[in-house]
Scaffold this active site. Sequence first.
Site, PDB file in Angstrom:
ATOM      1  N   GLY A  43       3.909   3.737   0.605  1.00  0.00           N
ATOM      2  CA  GLY A  43       3.855   2.379   1.082  1.00  0.00           C
ATOM      3  C   GLY A  43       4.968   1.617   1.822  1.00  0.00           C
ATOM      4  O   GLY A  43       4.937   0.760   3.045  1.00  0.00           O
ATOM      5  N   CYS A  44       5.740   1.491   0.874  1.00  0.00           N
ATOM      6  CA  CYS A  44       7.552   0.776   1.637  1.00  0.00           C
ATOM      7  C   CYS A  44       7.385   1.794   2.476  1.00  0.00           C
ATOM      8  O   CYS A  44       8.393   1.008   2.643  1.00  0.00           O
ATOM      9  CB  CYS A  44       7.934   1.240  -0.678  1.00  0.00           C
ATOM     10  SG  CYS A  44       7.618  -0.104  -1.550  1.00  0.00           S
TER      11      CYS A  44
END
Length: 159
Positions: A43-44
């Site tokens: 996600g990052c």
Amino acid sequence: MPADGDPAPDFELPDDTGAVRRLSDQRGRWTVLYFYPKDDTPGCTTEACEFRDADAEIAARGATVWGVSVLGTGSKQAFKQKLGLPFTLLADADHQVAESYGAWVEKQNYGRSYMGIQRSTFLIDPEGRVARRWAKVKPEGHAAQVLAALDDERSALRR
């Protein structure tokens, strides 16, 4: 969490090169301050790549992007190099800045409670006030949301 219109809490943190950055040094510029849980996770990575891909458009509007997480400067440097990120990453190792922005929260995973960063973004205006904020951000499409908000806020200042 600071509300829209509130002064953005000032801070100083080391960046991915070890240099100290101060939010107050950004006065006169728009700043996109985004908090993310951990370097080099799916996600990052998605969120960072979206900001990377939008960086030229963001810069053309007089804004800079700063990403913040609790991992150290070495992790930031490796993450930045791996993805070719053109913006600053800041190390909030003691999570004090995340706390001051309401991004340090209790989380749950597989029935276990722990403290960590909630993905959050703040658009800070040239006067050092929070123009917009996003809590519980979904990485996909978020950079486009921030860019649209930046356009809206810049237009509102011109009126």
